[in-house]
Enzyme design. Structure first.
Site, PDB file in Angstrom:
ATOM      1  N   TYR A  45       1.420   1.735  -4.388  1.00 20.71           N
ATOM      2  CA  TYR A  45       2.842   1.966  -4.713  1.00 20.71           C
ATOM      3  C   TYR A  45       3.303   3.300  -4.193  1.00 20.71           C
ATOM      4  O   TYR A  45       4.296   3.834  -4.656  1.00 20.71           O
ATOM      5  CB  TYR A  45       3.034   1.937  -6.251  1.00 20.71           C
ATOM      6  CG  TYR A  45       2.349   0.760  -6.877  1.00 20.71           C
ATOM      7  CD1 TYR A  45       1.073   0.909  -7.436  1.00 20.71           C
ATOM      8  CD2 TYR A  45       2.912  -0.511  -6.808  1.00 20.71           C
ATOM      9  CE1 TYR A  45       0.411  -0.184  -7.946  1.00 20.71           C
ATOM     10  CE2 TYR A  45       2.248  -1.603  -7.324  1.00 20.71           C
ATOM     11  CZ  TYR A  45       0.991  -1.433  -7.876  1.00 20.71           C
ATOM     12  OH  TYR A  45       0.325  -2.521  -8.376  1.00 20.71           O
ATOM     13  N   SER A  46       2.545   3.871  -3.253  1.00 18.17           N
ATOM     14  CA  SER A  46       2.857   5.263  -2.908  1.00 18.17           C
ATOM     15  C   SER A  46       2.455   5.587  -1.484  1.00 18.17           C
ATOM     16  O   SER A  46       1.594   4.934  -0.894  1.00 18.17           O
ATOM     17  CB  SER A  46       2.077   6.190  -3.846  1.00 18.17           C
ATOM     18  OG  SER A  46       0.717   5.787  -3.822  1.00 18.17           O
ATOM     19  N   LEU A 114      -2.750  20.210  -2.108  1.00 16.22           N
ATOM     20  CA  LEU A 114      -3.203  19.514  -0.904  1.00 16.22           C
ATOM     21  C   LEU A 114      -4.725  19.546  -0.871  1.00 16.22           C
ATOM     22  O   LEU A 114      -5.322  20.624  -0.903  1.00 16.22           O
ATOM     23  CB  LEU A 114      -2.629  20.200   0.340  1.00 16.22           C
ATOM     24  CG  LEU A 114      -3.181  19.716   1.686  1.00 16.22           C
ATOM     25  CD1 LEU A 114      -2.870  18.238   1.900  1.00 16.22           C
ATOM     26  CD2 LEU A 114      -2.634  20.546   2.817  1.00 16.22           C
ATOM     27  N   ALA A 115      -5.331  18.339  -0.860  1.00 11.04           N
ATOM     28  CA  ALA A 115      -6.798  18.262  -0.767  1.00 11.04           C
ATOM     29  C   ALA A 115      -7.106  17.812   0.665  1.00 11.04           C
ATOM     30  O   ALA A 115      -7.180  16.618   0.946  1.00 11.04           O
ATOM     31  CB  ALA A 115      -7.326  17.258  -1.779  1.00 11.04           C
ATOM     32  N   GLU A 119     -11.557  12.268   0.831  1.00 13.87           N
ATOM     33  CA  GLU A 119     -12.221  11.722  -0.359  1.00 13.87           C
ATOM     34  C   GLU A 119     -13.731  11.927  -0.284  1.00 13.87           C
ATOM     35  O   GLU A 119     -14.319  11.833   0.813  1.00 13.87           O
ATOM     36  CB  GLU A 119     -11.929  10.214  -0.453  1.00 13.87           C
ATOM     37  CG  GLU A 119     -10.471   9.875  -0.593  1.00 13.87           C
ATOM     38  CD  GLU A 119     -10.217   8.349  -0.583  1.00 13.87           C
ATOM     39  OE1 GLU A 119      -9.055   7.970  -0.713  1.00 13.87           O
ATOM     40  OE2 GLU A 119     -11.185   7.575  -0.439  1.00 13.87           O
ATOM     41  N   ASP A 158     -11.041   5.956 -14.574  1.00  9.62           N
ATOM     42  CA  ASP A 158     -11.266   5.329 -13.262  1.00  9.62           C
ATOM     43  C   ASP A 158     -11.959   6.309 -12.321  1.00  9.62           C
ATOM     44  O   ASP A 158     -11.611   6.411 -11.145  1.00  9.62           O
ATOM     45  CB  ASP A 158      -9.927   4.847 -12.664  1.00  9.62           C
ATOM     46  CG  ASP A 158     -10.156   3.833 -11.537  1.00  9.62           C
ATOM     47  OD1 ASP A 158      -9.212   3.577 -10.766  1.00  9.62           O
ATOM     48  OD2 ASP A 158     -11.291   3.314 -11.422  1.00  9.62           O
ATOM     49  N   GLU A 162     -13.812   7.650  -4.646  1.00  7.96           N
ATOM     50  CA  GLU A 162     -12.492   7.645  -3.973  1.00  7.96           C
ATOM     51  C   GLU A 162     -11.531   8.604  -4.668  1.00  7.96           C
ATOM     52  O   GLU A 162     -10.621   9.139  -4.052  1.00  7.96           O
ATOM     53  CB  GLU A 162     -11.833   6.270  -4.053  1.00  7.96           C
ATOM     54  CG  GLU A 162     -12.260   5.288  -3.024  1.00  7.96           C
ATOM     55  CD  GLU A 162     -12.629   3.981  -3.693  1.00  7.96           C
ATOM     56  OE1 GLU A 162     -13.592   4.021  -4.486  1.00  7.96           O
ATOM     57  OE2 GLU A 162     -11.953   2.968  -3.459  1.00  7.96           O
ATOM     58  N   ASP A 176      -5.695  10.856  -9.368  1.00 11.91           N
ATOM     59  CA  ASP A 176      -5.435   9.490  -9.809  1.00 11.91           C
ATOM     60  C   ASP A 176      -5.452   9.344 -11.330  1.00 11.91           C
ATOM     61  O   ASP A 176      -6.346   8.720 -11.894  1.00 11.91           O
ATOM     62  CB  ASP A 176      -6.451   8.535  -9.180  1.00 11.91           C
ATOM     63  CG  ASP A 176      -5.765   7.205  -8.876  1.00 11.91           C
ATOM     64  OD1 ASP A 176      -6.336   6.367  -8.174  1.00 11.91           O
ATOM     65  OD2 ASP A 176      -4.636   7.033  -9.372  1.00 11.91           O
TER      66      ASP A 176
END
Ligand SMILES: Nc1ncnc2c1ncn2[C@@H]1O[C@H](COP(=O)(O)OP(=O)(O)OP(=O)(O)O)[C@@H](O)[C@H]1O
Ligand SMILES: O=C(O)C[C@H](Cc1nc2cc(Cl)cc(Cl)c2[nH]1)c1ccc(Cl)cc1
Length: 324
Positions: A45-46, A114-115, A119, A158, A162, A176
């Site tokens: 959704y993004s 900002l990463a 991941e 979750d 990732e 997340d």
């Protein structure tokens, strides 16, 4: 001067008006305060874009959500949970920080750390698997961050490679939080199950908890059995992550989700040859069906696997080990 309250960041501009009085104008940040750059990634959704603040030249990741899509897919609750959760998580180096939220007629915007290291999953795939030193470092930073989440009454629900991002210095940034659970009483529910009967933050939380299940490979047995997550559910996922960093694959993985769930509920997993003994002992104390019997965080910190780790600020100041 610039000051920003959590979440609704406002900046104040002092101006002298015609009659010599000092006026303070409050302005919320908006799209026009940023130069948008490359796309960092896409979610369901993004879209996440790199962006630069035009006044301070600071770089951010801006997560943009389409309002119509959010409403159509009934994700409004998740978006507001993500915002409310991130607004409570302000002071830890291992958590992606939310600086501002704003909207325009079409979209919602989260302005985040900002990463730029990507991941952890991506790095793991490239390496195949990590050695003990790298697993110890990334495990320690993830554990330190989860301890902070829990202290703030948040269950991530979750956790998986990732959702462990890396900043430019290859330090951990957990992200997340749209499916996180905000506990009404942060002190409680270490391993006690709650959800429908427990202390949900609101009615919506209960039905959301009932509907929400994390990612198959990392889902805890209690979430599968009674659809309730607790803080110890994050420690189950942590055990899966430690196993996966060393083995190069998660402990519970089958041809489809249903078979994966069966393996989890039956605690059906084995260690590959050569899996380090000290790590095996830790994983065996985390992948325990009964949440109350999982090693609590303080005992994990003192486990032999983490011998030599400097917990606290030192952990975050040291150089990340070169991934070999
Ligand atoms: N703060 C960030 N810095 C850098 N990259 C990011 C950041 N946040 C997200 N990303 C990247 O952008 C992509 C989309 O992230 P986003 O959180 O929007 O969706 P998602 O959670 O990955 O997907 P879904 O919504 O389907 O679960 C991810 O692949 C992630 O690696
Ligand atoms: O300005 C704020 O912080 C509060 C708003 C609340 C909010 N307004 C919304 C409008 C829509 Cl259409 C959908 C959602 Cl989920 C909405 N959430 C907001 C804006 C942006 C983001 Cl990312 C989250 C929440």
């Amino acid at each position: 001067e610039e000051w920003s309250e959590r979440g609704a960041a406002v900046s104040a501009k002092q101006e002298v008006d015609a009659s010599g009085h000092t006026q303070t104008r409050l302005m919320k940040k908006g799209v026009k305060d940023f130069n948008f750059g490359r796309t960092l990634g896409e979610g369901s959704y993004s879209t996440v874009l790199a962006a630069t603040d035009r006044q301070t030249l600071k770089e951010y990741a801006i997560k943009v959500l389409d309002k119509r899509h959010i409403i159509k897919e009934k994700k409004v609750k998740y978006v507001n949970i993500e915002r409310d959760t991130l607004n409570r998580l302000t002071e830890h180096p291992g958590i992606v920080r939310l600086y501002y939220t704003f909207q325009d007629e079409r979209s919602l915007y989260f302005v985040l750390d900002l990463a730029s290291g990507g991941e952890l999953l991506g790095v793991l795939k490239k390496m195949g698997s990590f050695d003990v030193e790298c697993t110890r470092f990334y495990g320690a930073e993830i554990l330190d961050s989860v301890a902070y989440l829990h202290s703030r009454g948040i269950i991530h629900r979750d956790l998986k490679p990732e959702n462990v991002l890396l900043d430019r210095d290859m330090h951990v940034k957990i992200t997340d939080f749209g499916t996180a659970k905000i506990l009404a009483d942060p002190q409680r529910s270490g391993s006690g199950n709650h959800g429908a009967a427990g202390d949900p933050i609101d009615g919506a939380e209960t039905d959301r908890a009932m509907s929400f299940v994390g990612t198959a490979e990392y889902v805890s047995p209690e979430l599968l059995r009674d659809k309730n997550a607790c803080k110890a559910s994050d420690l189950w996922a942590f055990g899966c992550i430690i196993y996966q960093l060393l083995a190069g694959r998660p402990p519970f993985k089958a041809a489809n989700e249903y078979l994966t769930f069966q393996k989890i509920l039956a605690l059906e997993y084995t260690f590959p040859d050569g899996f380090p003994e000290v790590a095996r002992d830790l994983v065996e104390r985390l992948l325990v069906l009964e949440p109350a019997n999982r090693l609590p965080i303080e005992h994990i910190r003192n486990h032999r696997f983490f011998e030599g780790v400097q917990w606290g600020k030192g952990l975050w100041r040291q150089k990340a080990p070169r991934l070999k």
